[in-house]
Design a protein around this motif. Structure first.
Motif, PDB file in Angstrom:
ATOM      1  N   GLN A 678       0.826  -1.197   0.000  1.00 33.41           N
ATOM      2  CA  GLN A 678       0.000   0.000   0.000  1.00 33.41           C
ATOM      3  C   GLN A 678       0.867   1.256   0.000  1.00 33.41           C
ATOM      4  OE1 GLN A 678      -3.133   0.408  -0.507  1.00 33.41           O
ATOM      5  NE2 GLN A 678      -3.023   2.637  -0.251  1.00 33.41           N
ATOM      6  N   ARG A 679       1.949   1.228   0.771  1.00 37.48           N
ATOM      7  CA  ARG A 679       2.858   2.373   0.791  1.00 37.48           C
ATOM      8  C   ARG A 679       3.491   2.576  -0.592  1.00 37.48           C
ATOM      9  NH1 ARG A 679       5.918   0.808   4.697  1.00 37.48           N
ATOM     10  NH2 ARG A 679       4.853   1.963   6.354  1.00 37.48           N
ATOM     11  N   ALA A 680       3.902   1.476  -1.223  1.00 38.51           N
ATOM     12  CA  ALA A 680       4.482   1.579  -2.566  1.00 38.51           C
ATOM     13  C   ALA A 680       3.448   2.095  -3.555  1.00 38.51           C
ATOM     14  CB  ALA A 680       5.020   0.224  -3.015  1.00 38.51           C
ATOM     15  N   ASN A 681       2.213   1.662  -3.408  1.00 34.62           N
ATOM     16  CA  ASN A 681       1.142   2.104  -4.306  1.00 34.62           C
ATOM     17  C   ASN A 681       0.934   3.612  -4.201  1.00 34.62           C
ATOM     18  OD1 ASN A 681      -0.842   1.573  -6.240  1.00 34.62           O
ATOM     19  ND2 ASN A 681      -2.447   1.412  -4.698  1.00 34.62           N
ATOM     20  N   GLU A 682       0.960   4.131  -2.984  1.00 36.00           N
ATOM     21  CA  GLU A 682       0.784   5.568  -2.783  1.00 36.00           C
ATOM     22  C   GLU A 682       1.959   6.353  -3.386  1.00 36.00           C
ATOM     23  OE1 GLU A 682       0.424   5.791   1.407  1.00 36.00           O
ATOM     24  OE2 GLU A 682      -1.620   4.961   1.470  1.00 36.00           O
ATOM     25  N   GLN A 683       3.170   5.836  -3.205  1.00 35.95           N
ATOM     26  CA  GLN A 683       4.329   6.529  -3.755  1.00 35.95           C
ATOM     27  C   GLN A 683       4.349   6.455  -5.282  1.00 35.95           C
ATOM     28  OE1 GLN A 683       7.169   4.368  -1.234  1.00 35.95           O
ATOM     29  NE2 GLN A 683       7.768   6.325  -0.318  1.00 35.95           N
ATOM     30  N   LEU A 684       3.900   5.332  -5.836  1.00 36.74           N
ATOM     31  CA  LEU A 684       3.822   5.232  -7.291  1.00 36.74           C
ATOM     32  C   LEU A 684       2.781   6.198  -7.848  1.00 36.74           C
ATOM     33  CD1 LEU A 684       4.175   1.377  -7.726  1.00 36.74           C
ATOM     34  CD2 LEU A 684       5.648   3.093  -8.795  1.00 36.74           C
ATOM     35  N   ALA A 685       1.724   6.446  -7.097  1.00 39.66           N
ATOM     36  CA  ALA A 685       0.735   7.434  -7.530  1.00 39.66           C
ATOM     37  C   ALA A 685       1.376   8.819  -7.608  1.00 39.66           C
ATOM     38  CB  ALA A 685      -0.457   7.442  -6.573  1.00 39.66           C
ATOM     39  N   ALA A 686       2.260   9.123  -6.647  1.00 40.95           N
ATOM     40  CA  ALA A 686       2.968  10.407  -6.677  1.00 40.95           C
ATOM     41  C   ALA A 686       3.926  10.473  -7.872  1.00 40.95           C
ATOM     42  CB  ALA A 686       3.733  10.612  -5.372  1.00 40.95           C
ATOM     43  N   ILE A 687       4.590   9.350  -8.172  1.00 38.79           N
ATOM     44  CA  ILE A 687       5.471   9.308  -9.340  1.00 38.79           C
ATOM     45  C   ILE A 687       4.676   9.531 -10.616  1.00 38.79           C
ATOM     46  CG2 ILE A 687       6.951   7.772 -10.707  1.00 38.79           C
ATOM     47  CD1 ILE A 687       7.860   6.517  -8.041  1.00 38.79           C
ATOM     48  N   THR A 688       3.506   8.901 -10.700  1.00 45.63           N
ATOM     49  CA  THR A 688       2.643   9.102 -11.858  1.00 45.63           C
ATOM     50  C   THR A 688       2.248  10.570 -11.991  1.00 45.63           C
ATOM     51  OG1 THR A 688       1.775   6.853 -11.784  1.00 45.63           O
ATOM     52  CG2 THR A 688       0.406   8.509 -12.861  1.00 45.63           C
ATOM     53  N   GLY A 689       1.940  11.207 -10.870  1.00 48.17           N
ATOM     54  CA  GLY A 689       1.606  12.626 -10.906  1.00 48.17           C
ATOM     55  C   GLY A 689       2.757  13.475 -11.421  1.00 48.17           C
ATOM     56  N   SER A 690       3.983  13.140 -10.995  1.00 43.26           N
ATOM     57  CA  SER A 690       5.158  13.878 -11.478  1.00 43.26           C
ATOM     58  C   SER A 690       5.341  13.695 -12.978  1.00 43.26           C
ATOM     59  CB  SER A 690       6.415  13.404 -10.740  1.00 43.26           C
ATOM     60  OG  SER A 690       6.374  13.756  -9.378  1.00 43.26           O
ATOM     61  N   GLN A 691       5.117  12.479 -13.455  1.00 41.05           N
ATOM     62  CA  GLN A 691       5.265  12.219 -14.883  1.00 41.05           C
ATOM     63  C   GLN A 691       4.184  12.925 -15.690  1.00 41.05           C
ATOM     64  OE1 GLN A 691       5.324   7.968 -15.339  1.00 41.05           O
ATOM     65  NE2 GLN A 691       7.336   7.732 -14.401  1.00 41.05           N
ATOM     66  N   THR A 692       3.004  13.067 -15.111  1.00 38.09           N
ATOM     67  CA  THR A 692       1.889  13.659 -15.851  1.00 38.09           C
ATOM     68  C   THR A 692       1.966  15.179 -15.880  1.00 38.09           C
ATOM     69  OG1 THR A 692       0.485  11.793 -15.202  1.00 38.09           O
ATOM     70  CG2 THR A 692      -0.626  13.782 -16.006  1.00 38.09           C
ATOM     71  N   ASP A 693       2.279  15.787 -14.741  1.00 39.12           N
ATOM     72  CA  ASP A 693       2.142  17.239 -14.616  1.00 39.12           C
ATOM     73  C   ASP A 693       3.449  17.995 -14.416  1.00 39.12           C
ATOM     74  OD1 ASP A 693      -0.612  17.056 -14.844  1.00 39.12           O
ATOM     75  OD2 ASP A 693      -0.885  16.757 -12.696  1.00 39.12           O
ATOM     76  N   ARG A 694       4.590  17.292 -14.235  1.00 35.78           N
ATOM     77  CA  ARG A 694       5.831  18.014 -13.943  1.00 35.78           C
ATOM     78  C   ARG A 694       6.921  17.727 -14.957  1.00 35.78           C
ATOM     79  NH1 ARG A 694       7.078  18.666  -7.692  1.00 35.78           N
ATOM     80  NH2 ARG A 694       8.105  20.466  -8.632  1.00 35.78           N
ATOM     81  N   MET A 695       6.527  17.279 -16.128  1.00 34.29           N
ATOM     82  CA  MET A 695       7.474  17.087 -17.222  1.00 34.29           C
ATOM     83  C   MET A 695       6.974  17.833 -18.448  1.00 34.29           C
ATOM     84  SD  MET A 695       8.458  13.016 -16.899  1.00 34.29           S
ATOM     85  CE  MET A 695       9.730  13.150 -18.177  1.00 34.29           C
ATOM     86  N   VAL A 696       7.900  18.372 -19.214  1.00 34.75           N
ATOM     87  CA  VAL A 696       7.535  19.040 -20.461  1.00 34.75           C
ATOM     88  C   VAL A 696       6.934  18.009 -21.406  1.00 34.75           C
ATOM     89  CG1 VAL A 696       8.422  20.306 -22.456  1.00 34.75           C
ATOM     90  CG2 VAL A 696       9.350  20.759 -20.172  1.00 34.75           C
ATOM     91  N   HIS A 697       5.808  18.344 -22.008  1.00 33.60           N
ATOM     92  CA  HIS A 697       5.112  17.396 -22.871  1.00 33.60           C
ATOM     93  C   HIS A 697       5.664  17.462 -24.296  1.00 33.60           C
ATOM     94  CE1 HIS A 697       1.323  16.648 -20.204  1.00 33.60           C
ATOM     95  NE2 HIS A 697       2.440  16.655 -19.509  1.00 33.60           N
ATOM     96  N   ASP A 698       6.945  17.101 -24.424  1.00 33.47           N
ATOM     97  CA  ASP A 698       7.577  17.061 -25.735  1.00 33.47           C
ATOM     98  C   ASP A 698       7.514  15.639 -26.279  1.00 33.47           C
ATOM     99  OD1 ASP A 698       9.379  15.733 -24.139  1.00 33.47           O
ATOM    100  OD2 ASP A 698      11.070  17.068 -24.544  1.00 33.47           O
ATOM    101  N   ASP A 699       8.273  15.378 -27.349  1.00 31.21           N
ATOM    102  CA  ASP A 699       8.219  14.049 -27.952  1.00 31.21           C
ATOM    103  C   ASP A 699       8.728  12.966 -27.002  1.00 31.21           C
ATOM    104  OD1 ASP A 699       7.158  15.037 -30.279  1.00 31.21           O
ATOM    105  OD2 ASP A 699       9.092  15.297 -31.260  1.00 31.21           O
ATOM    106  N   GLY A 700       9.705  13.312 -26.155  1.00 32.21           N
ATOM    107  CA  GLY A 700      10.182  12.334 -25.180  1.00 32.21           C
ATOM    108  C   GLY A 700       9.093  11.950 -24.204  1.00 32.21           C
ATOM    109  N   TRP A 701       8.341  12.962 -23.735  1.00 33.62           N
ATOM    110  CA  TRP A 701       7.241  12.662 -22.809  1.00 33.62           C
ATOM    111  C   TRP A 701       6.168  11.830 -23.505  1.00 33.62           C
ATOM    112  CZ3 TRP A 701       2.042  13.729 -23.019  1.00 33.62           C
ATOM    113  CH2 TRP A 701       1.314  13.463 -21.860  1.00 33.62           C
ATOM    114  N   ARG A 702       5.917  12.105 -24.776  1.00 31.61           N
ATOM    115  CA  ARG A 702       4.907  11.321 -25.498  1.00 31.61           C
ATOM    116  C   ARG A 702       5.292   9.850 -25.546  1.00 31.61           C
ATOM    117  NH1 ARG A 702       5.367  16.024 -28.700  1.00 31.61           N
ATOM    118  NH2 ARG A 702       3.649  17.427 -28.162  1.00 31.61           N
TER     119      ARG A 702
END
Length: 866
Positions: A678-702
């Protein structure tokens, strides 16, 4: 000691000025060392040196009470910025450790700096002229100004560079000089670095960190800025490179496991360069190209951060995996500006310093203004005889870099050891160089609420600002020896300090984007996505999604195996096969239906086994996925925010730690494992949030996003197909387990309350275009990402859409239609076929993306060197 001015110590000492307060807290330098803090460098002096008097006047009396807080802020800033230095020998620290930076800078006055600057510029001109001679007419060898053994006998002398003419007649663009101040206050050259001198990134970070701690002093003392030198370097590169102002410039790094990788990534970001590794580059038709999502793009200038021997496996070290096959041929053809020109390793030899005065008179017609330490190369009989009686007061060093010998202090040797060294030197004289020992000056550092002196060595840099022209960076990287030690080296536990150079003239406030006259320079180029970075981003997305799915599946399995109500056979069969196919258990483990306890224990044992556990080599469960996620992220760390990287590191480390401490009692272990998941699941949710909203949406992000959705489509399509096959969706627990694996439990119950029929299941998990876990949403997102990638990178990506099914053709009546089979069970044939098509399409698109963007296998005109 409390530094509050109301403390009794303050009352006892009653300092009248901040300078007196500083002296009262300071420990004098060791006898025989120049004291940077005190006037005249005398440890017994009771007067501060003028630069330090100004420094303490600027921070004021109240500033002393604040030094501990500033020191804590500094260490926090270093950690938050992720500044690291990789120490191979320090196993207790792991691969990386935080960069060690002291609170106080070394301060150099205008007169001292003028002497250093002129001496460094002169020596840079000399070394550049020596390179031209050694790979040209070789007059230095013909006139015996240099022994052939130090040139042609040096393993770093590159015969393949003979006759080479570098662009702009500039062999050395960046040169580092290690300087030390002796007891008499004079500056001496101890060594020089010409292949790939390190420190230019760290000194920038040091300056940023320390100037923030003392902003008033930094501004009030007229400290010269650094940015103009870096801008001049970039301007000089463009003047000398092919394509001029339009030249593409890259920085070549050995990779994230190199000891100074942080500064490679830092410099690339600061200078606006593409950070590349050897396998990012390829040679075609005697030209260097960068593998990108757009195909092969030419590279006109390359700043290398690895030594020459690793550059080209065709002509240098054949076992090198760090360089580029055919690189030297590109250089000889004049199609590349390489910083620095390969072949300068002989200039780094410790033995060379003793020959430079005569060489300077010959090549420049000048005496060296900045002296070198007395140096003897033992390959000359006269030098060997002269130096043997002096070993006790000297330092014994290796002549050639191939030797693994560390510098040996004569002062630390017993009479017997001195005799043994003399014997070694007599047997192999050319391999040994002896340098006189210089007591390093000691600069104040902040430790235990005292000003503590530590021996310091200063590395300064000369950088080319045009053909045959250089400028010295007004500052440098200060390396501090641990207290009580004589050698200032980061690999030996040393630390660093900033270097403030005071000026009597105007302070240059220009930076990389704004010139001294306030005129904007060229706008930074759009970031290039290399094929290697794209591939690692793609797999970062896949492993992030895979880790989430494996965590969720492990949670579902343990909850049902440990539940109060026994699970149905269909659910247990589904859990067993899905867990096996997702590598949560080994193939040989009995299924959950046959032996639920063995299955549960095996699942927990495989979550993240210890490295020395035999199961570690066979386990590809949650822990493996988290490590793979971290490994992919490390390859593209320059593209991630520091918070994003910290999350990844903490998630992997915490899960491994949690699994290592699971109870031996099965009942307690299951509960602990569920908490860890459960702790890992919560931290992975935070990682997903960083990937979604804290990275430039360029071709690499795509590509990262496409990796996630390909993984999601593959896993969920297969899991739902297995659920239909085993029939677990027909009982309440199995139905809820499938919905939970799709992470759609809350959405399902909000829309359908207590309904548990196949129509509702298909509508939410397959057809709902608003549910990011539904197959329709995943396929539509993939199609959109491919279309956008086709517009910006490769038109061929648009053709990949044809491999994906079209959700617009998925009709609920068809998918929910079932037939009763010969076995008496209901079969959803259309739905099962659709799920198989989705899984196959995801694998096909993944393979095609790899072929198009990562391998460049379709590119023609590959040279023999590539």
């Amino acid at each position: 000691m409390n530094l509050d001015p109301t403390d009794s110590l303050f009352d006892t000492l009653r300092p009248d000025t901040p300078g007196e307060w500083a002296l009262s807290l300071s420990i004098p330098a060791d006898p025989g060392h120049h004291d940077e803090l005190r006037a005249g460098g005398a440890p017994e002096s009771s007067v501060l040196a003028p630069p330090w008097a100004r420094f303490f006047e600027n921070i004021g009396g109240d500033g002393f009470a604040d030094l501990n807080r500033r020191a804590e802020n500094l260490q926090r800033q270093i950690r938050d910025n992720g500044v690291t230095y990789n120490v191979y020998a320090d196993a207790s620290k792991g691969l990386q450790r935080p960069w060690a930076l002291d609170l106080f800078p070394m301060i150099i006055g205008p007169q001292d700096w003028a002497q250093i600057e002129s001496g460094v510029l002169q020596r840079t001109r000399l070394l550049n002229a020596m390179m031209a001679d050694l790979y040209g007419e070789r007059e230095l060898l013909k006139k015996s100004l240099l022994p052939p053994a130090l040139v042609q006998g040096h393993p770093g002398y590159l015969r393949s560079m003979q006759g080479m003419k570098p662009r702009g007649d500039t062999w050395l663009h960046i040169v580092g000089f290690d300087l030390a101040r002796g007891p008499d206050g004079r500056w001496w050259v101890v060594g020089q670095r010409t292949q790939a001198p390190s420190g230019l990134g760290y000194l920038l970070e040091n300056r940023l960190a320390i100037s923030r701690q003392f902003p008033k002093a930094f501004s009030g003392m007229r400290v010269q800025r650094l940015s103009a030198s870096y801008r001049a370097l970039m301007d000089g590169i463009k003047r000398m490179a092919p394509e001029g102002e339009n030249a593409r410039i890259a920085l070549l790094t050995p990779g994230p496991y190199n000891e100074t990788y942080f500064e490679h990534a830092y410099l690339a970001r600061y200078l606006g360069l593409t950070l590349v590794e050897g396998n990012d580059l390829t040679v075609r038709d005697q030209r260097l190209f960068l593998k990108t999502l757009h195909g092969l793009e030419p590279v006109h200038a390359l700043i290398k951060r690895l030594d020459d021997e690793w550059l080209d496996p065709l002509e240098l070290r054949s076992d090198s995996r760090l360089g580029v096959p055919g690189l030297l041929q590109v250089l000889r053809a004049g199609n590349l500006l390489l910083l620095n020109t390969p072949g300068s390793a002989p200039l780094e030899s410790n033995a060379l310093l003793g020959f430079l005065p005569a060489i300077s008179r010959h090549l420049l017609g000048e005496e060296l203004s900045l002296p070198s330490l007395a140096t003897w190369w033992c390959g000359e009989d006269a030098a060997l005889r002269e130096v043997l009686p002096l070993l006790k007061e000297s330092v014994i060093k290796s002549t050639y870099p191939s030797s693994e010998m560390d510098a040996v202090m004569g002062l630390s040797l017993s009479p017997r050891e001195l005799d043994e060294w003399a014997g070694r030197m007599a047997r192999h004289p050319d391999e040994h160089t002896v340098q006189s020992w210089l007591p390093l000056s000691q600069t104040p550092t902040w430790s235990d609420e005292r000003l503590v002196p530590r021996s310091a060595m200063l590395r300064v840099f000369a950088m080319a600002d045009g053909p045959g022209s250089w400028r010295v960076v007004p500052g440098g990287l200060v390396r501090l020896a641990p207290r009580g030690q004589l050698v200032a080296a980061m690999q030996r536990g040393g630390s660093s300090a900033d270097c403030w150079v005071m000026t009597d003239g105007p302070v240059d406030h220009s930076n990389l984007l704004i010139s001294a006259g306030g005129i904007p320079t060229a706008a930074p180029q759009k970031r290039t996505v290399t094929s290697r970075a794209a591939e690692n981003l793609f797999w970062l997305g896949r492993y992030t999604e895979r880790a989430e799915n494996s965590v969720r599946l492990a949670q579902i399995a343990l909850n049902h195996l440990d539940g109060e109500e026994p699970a149905s056979p269909a659910l247990l069969e589904w859990l067993s096969q899905t867990a096996r196919e997702n590598s949560l258990v080994l193939p040989s483990v009995p299924g959950a239906l046959q032996s639920p306890r063995v299955f549960a224990r095996s699942l927990m044992a495989a979550l993240s086994p210890e490295p020395d556990d035999p199961m570690a080599a066979q386990s590809f469960s949650v822990g493996f996925n988290l490590r793979a996620l971290k490994s992919a992220a490390a390859q593209v760390r320059a593209r991630l925010s520091q918070e994003h990287w910290n999350l990844i590191e903490r998630t992997e480390a915490r899960f491994a730690r949690d699994c290592a401490t699971l109870s031996t009692d099965a009942e307690y272990a299951t509960a602990e494992a569920i908490v860890a998941l459960q702790r890992a699941n919560e931290q992975l949710a935070a990682i997903t949030g960083s990937q979604t909203d804290r990275m430039v949406h360029d071709d690499g992000w795509r590509l990262l996003s496409m990796g996630r959705h390909i993984e999601r489509l593959t896993t969920l399509s297969r899991a739902l197909a297995l659920a239909l096959e085993h029939g677990c969706v027909h009982d309440a627990a199995g139905f809820e387990a499938v919905v939970a694996l799709f992470d759609s439990t809350i959405t399902f119950h909000a829309q359908y309350q207590q309904r548990r029929d196949m129509v509702a299941l298909i509508e939410l998990l397959v057809q709902d275009g608003d549910n990011p876990r539904s197959l329709t949403w995943v396929v539509d997102t993939l199609r959109a990402r491919l279309g956008r990638l086709a517009q910006s990178a490769a038109p061929q990506d648009a053709l990949l859409v044809r491999h994906l099914p079209d959700p617009a053709t998925w009709l609920l009546p068809d998918l929910s239609n079932w037939q009763r089979g010969p076995d008496g069970h209901r079969h959803w044939t259309d739905l099962a076929n659709l799920l198989d098509d989705c899984e196959a399409a995801a694998r096909t698109v993944s393979d095609e993306i790899s072929r198009l963007h990562f391998s460049h296998a379709d590119q023609s005109n590959q040279s023999l060197g590539a």
